[in-house]
Design a protein around this motif. Structure first.
Motif, PDB file in Angstrom:
ATOM      1  N   GLN A 117       0.833  -1.195   0.000  1.00  0.00           N
ATOM      2  CA  GLN A 117       0.000   0.000   0.000  1.00  0.00           C
ATOM      3  C   GLN A 117       0.873   1.252   0.000  1.00  0.00           C
ATOM      4  O   GLN A 117       1.884   1.303   0.709  1.00  0.00           O
ATOM      5  N   PRO A 118       0.503   2.260  -0.763  1.00  0.00           N
ATOM      6  CA  PRO A 118       1.321   3.483  -0.842  1.00  0.00           C
ATOM      7  C   PRO A 118       1.061   4.396   0.357  1.00  0.00           C
ATOM      8  O   PRO A 118       0.589   5.530   0.209  1.00  0.00           O
ATOM      9  N   SER A 119       1.365   3.901   1.552  1.00  0.00           N
ATOM     10  CA  SER A 119       0.991   4.609   2.785  1.00  0.00           C
ATOM     11  C   SER A 119       1.568   6.010   2.868  1.00  0.00           C
ATOM     12  O   SER A 119       0.858   6.977   3.209  1.00  0.00           O
ATOM     13  N   VAL A 120       2.848   6.148   2.541  1.00  0.00           N
ATOM     14  CA  VAL A 120       3.492   7.465   2.642  1.00  0.00           C
ATOM     15  C   VAL A 120       2.865   8.444   1.666  1.00  0.00           C
ATOM     16  O   VAL A 120       2.545   9.595   2.015  1.00  0.00           O
ATOM     17  N   THR A 311      -7.249  -2.611  -4.612  1.00  0.00           N
ATOM     18  CA  THR A 311      -6.083  -2.011  -5.260  1.00  0.00           C
ATOM     19  C   THR A 311      -5.297  -1.088  -4.344  1.00  0.00           C
ATOM     20  O   THR A 311      -4.083  -0.972  -4.481  1.00  0.00           O
ATOM     21  N   LEU A 312      -5.985  -0.438  -3.422  1.00  0.00           N
ATOM     22  CA  LEU A 312      -5.337   0.626  -2.649  1.00  0.00           C
ATOM     23  C   LEU A 312      -5.284   0.318  -1.161  1.00  0.00           C
ATOM     24  O   LEU A 312      -4.215   0.077  -0.613  1.00  0.00           O
ATOM     25  N   ALA A 313      -6.427   0.328  -0.507  1.00  0.00           N
ATOM     26  CA  ALA A 313      -6.479   0.051   0.936  1.00  0.00           C
ATOM     27  C   ALA A 313      -7.909  -0.262   1.320  1.00  0.00           C
ATOM     28  O   ALA A 313      -8.822   0.536   1.065  1.00  0.00           O
ATOM     29  N   SER A 360       0.084   4.997 -11.163  1.00  0.00           N
ATOM     30  CA  SER A 360       1.438   4.458 -10.990  1.00  0.00           C
ATOM     31  C   SER A 360       1.441   3.315  -9.984  1.00  0.00           C
ATOM     32  O   SER A 360       2.101   2.292 -10.186  1.00  0.00           O
ATOM     33  N   HIS A 361       0.686   3.490  -8.911  1.00  0.00           N
ATOM     34  CA  HIS A 361       0.599   2.451  -7.883  1.00  0.00           C
ATOM     35  C   HIS A 361      -0.003   1.169  -8.442  1.00  0.00           C
ATOM     36  O   HIS A 361       0.539   0.072  -8.233  1.00  0.00           O
ATOM     37  N   VAL A 362      -1.111   1.294  -9.169  1.00  0.00           N
ATOM     38  CA  VAL A 362      -1.780   0.112  -9.723  1.00  0.00           C
ATOM     39  C   VAL A 362      -0.868  -0.613 -10.704  1.00  0.00           C
ATOM     40  O   VAL A 362      -0.770  -1.843 -10.694  1.00  0.00           O
TER      41      VAL A 362
END
Length: 472
Positions: A117-120, A311-313, A360-362
Motif C-alpha cells: 500500500q502506498p501509505s506514505v 487495489t489501494l487500501a 502508478s501504484h496500480v
C-alpha cells in the motif's frame, strides 16, 4: 517480431529443451543485458514478458527463476441436474459463508499486504488536501458522491478505453455496499438472483441477509454456462443476475470477451438487470486490462460495481457504481440508507487519482502480484500431493486449490487451531460440491524470514496438515 520477444523466445527454447531446468536462476538484468548486448529497457521487457506468460517468476531480493509450467487446470463444475432455486440462509455453513474469524492471517482474507500500500504517498496526499480544505468538507456530502471524485474516476477509466461521464457514477462505501444498493434497487425480498458457482462468499452472505434466493450457474473451463442462464431468463425464473467477470474470487478466472458481450446482450434482450461485481478489474497481471461486460452495455441493463479496496487500501471503504438505467432508483435507495460517503476521503482519492499516483501504484502492484501468484504456485506444486489441482489465474490475488479426498472444512478448522486462516470450499456455494477445495490469498510476499508467523511458515504448516490428512 520485437527484439524483446525474440530474446524471450531464446529463453523459452532453452527452458523447453531443459537447458534451463525448473528452479534454475536466470542472469540478473544487468548481466543479461550485457551478455546479449541489449539495453536495460529491452532486458526488462524480456523478463516482464516471460513472467506474464508464465515461463519465469521473480523472488524479491533473489532474482528470476524458471517456473513450473502451470497449465490451465480443469476443475469439476456443478452438475446442472442439481441446480435449483435455493434460499442461501438454509444452506449456509454454521458461521455463515464468510465466517468472522477470531484470528487474522494473510492466507485468509483477500487483500494486499500493507507493504504494497502506498501509505506514505497517501498520508502526504491527505495532509495536502486537509491544508487547503474549505468548510464544505464538513457538511453532508452529495448523495451521488463528490463531483471531483466522479470526474477523476471517469478520466482514470478512459485510460482503459471506457467512456463514462461523471454523471454516470455513484460513490459508495465500498464494493459490497455498491452491490447491496444494486440488489435492493432492482429486486425485492423473496426474488431469485442468478449467481456463479462457485461464488464469492461475501456475496452469498449479502444475499442471505437481504432474503434473496439464488440459482447457481456452473463455471466450466470456458466460463459460465450461458445456455442454462438463458433458459432461466426465458422461463422468467430470475429477476436479476449477479456475476464477477474479471479475476473472479475464488477461482481467479476471467470470462472470455465473447461471454462478457453475451452477458450484456442477454441482460438487454430479456430486460433483466445484471449486477457486475468487478472489484478486481484493475488487478489483471497483463498490461492490457480485460474490459468489463459494462463496456458492451448499450441499453443500461448492466450495473457495474467497483472499489479501491483491493487495489489501494481496504480501510478506505470507498467504492463506486454505474447503475445505468437504474440510476434514479439506485440514488433513492442510497439516500434512504446513507447520508453519503465521507467527504474528506472522497476529496483525497480524487487528488490521488489526478496527480497520477494512483495509476502508478496500480501499474506497480500488478507486476508484484503476478510474482506473488507464481511464487505461491511453485511452493504449492513442491509441497502438496501430486494430484493437487492449482488454479492459474491471469489476475487477482487468490488461488483455488482442489485435492481429491481432502476434507477442506476439517482442514480449515485444524488450520485455525494453528493460527492459520483459510477459506474452505463450503464458503462459496449453497451446494455441498466444493468439499475438497480451498482458497488462499496471495496478497502477501512469500518470504522465509524465520518468523513462525510469516506467510512462508504458515504455508509450510498448512501443507503439512494437508499431507497428513490425505495419506492413504
Amino acid at each position: 517480431m520485437a527484439l524483446y520477444k525474440t530474446l524471450a523466445q531464446h529463453f523459452i527454447d532453452d527452458i523447453q529443451a531443459q537447458r534451463l531446468p525448473v528452479g534454475s536462476r536466470l542472469p540478473a538484468l544487468r548481466a543479461m543485458a550485457k551478455q546479449h548486448q541489449v539495453s536495460m529497457t529491452t532486458a526488462t521487457k524480456t523478463y516482464d514478458y516471460l513472467q506474464q506468460t508464465g515461463w519465469i517468476y521473480a523472488q524479491p531480493q533473489s532474482g528470476y527463476f524458471v517456473a513450473n509450467q502451470i497449465e490451465t487446470t480443469s476443475f469439476p463444475s456443478l452438475d446442472i441436474k442439481s441446480i435449483e432455486q435455493r434460499d442461501p440462509k438454509r444452506f449456509a455453513p454454521l458461521n455463515g459463508y464468510n465466517p468472522a474469524s477470531s484470528l487474522f492471517s494473510p492466507l485468509g482474507t483477500s487483500m494486499i499486504s500493507p507493504s504494497l500500500q502506498p501509505s506514505v504517498a497517501l498520508q502526504r496526499n491527505i495532509k495536502r488536501v486537509t491544508r487547503r480544505a474549505g468548510n464544505h468538507l464538513f457538511q453532508y456530502p452529495e448523495t451521488q458522491g463528490d463531483q471531483g471524485l466522479r470526474k477523476a474516476l471517469a478520466e482514470h477509466l478512459r485510460h482503459y478505453n471506457l467512456a463514462f461521464s461523471a454523471a454516470d457514477f455513484v460513490i459508495t462505501n465500498g464494493c459490497i455496499d455498491a452491490v447491496r444498493l444494486a440488489v435492493e434497487s432492482v429486486t425485492k425480498e423473496g426474488d431469485t438472483i442468478a449467481i456463479s458457482s462457485p461464488c464469492f462468499s461475501g456475496l452469498l452472505d449479502l444475499l442471505s441477509a437481504l432474503s434473496r434466493k439464488v440459482i447457481e450457474i456452473p463455471i466450466h473451463d470456458n466460463g459460465l454456462d450461458l445456455d442454462h442462464l438463458e433458459t432461466l431468463l426465458q422461463q422468467g425464473l430470475i429477476k436479476a443476475s449477479l456475476f464477477s467477470t474479471s479475476n473472479m474470487n475464488p477461482t481467479g478466472m476471467t470470462l472470455p470477451i465473447e461471454q462478457k458481450q453475451a452477458l450484456a446482450k442477454l441482460a438487454a434482450q430479456y430486460q433483466t438487470p445484471m449486477i457486475e461485481d468487478d472489484v478486481y478489474f484493475e488487478l489483471g497481471h497483463q498490461k492490457q486490462q480485460s474490459l468489463p461486460a459494462k463496456y458492451w452495455d448499450k441499453e443500461g441493463f448492466v450495473i457495474w460495481c467497483g472499489s479501491f479496496s483491493k487495489t489501494l487500501a481496504a480501510g478506505l471503504r470507498l467504492g463506486w457504481c454505474l447503475p445505468g438505467r437504474y440510476l434514479s432508483s439506485y440514488l433513492n435507495q442510497h439516500a434512504l440508507t446513507s447520508f453519503g460517503v465521507n467527504g474528506l476521503i472522497q476529496t483525497c482519492l480524487a487528488e490521488f487519482i489526478n496527480t497520477g499516483e494512483y495509476r502508478s501504484h496500480v501499474n506497480r502492484i500488478r507486476t508484484v502480484l503476478n510474482q506473488h501468484i507464481h511464487s505461491y504456485q511453485q511452493f504449492l506444486i513442491e509441497h502438496l500431493p501430486s494430484n493437487a489441482k492449482i488454479s492459474a489465474p491471469q489476475g487477482g490475488i487468490v488461488l483455488w486449490v482442489q485435492i481429491p479426498s481432502l476434507n477442506a472444512l476439517q482442514l480449515e478448522k485444524e488450520a485455525n487451531k494453528q493460527g492459520i486462516d483459510i477459506r474452505s470450499g463450503a464458503c462459496f456455494s449453497t451446494h455441498d460440491f466444493y468439499h475438497d477445495c480451498f482458497r488462499i490469498n496471495c496478497g502477501w510476499p512469500l518470504e522465509n524470514t524465520g518468523d513462525k508467523y510469516s506467510t512462508y511458515q504458515q504455508l509450510i504448516r498448512l501443507c503439512e496438515l494437508i499431507n497428513s490428512s490425505t495419506k492413504p
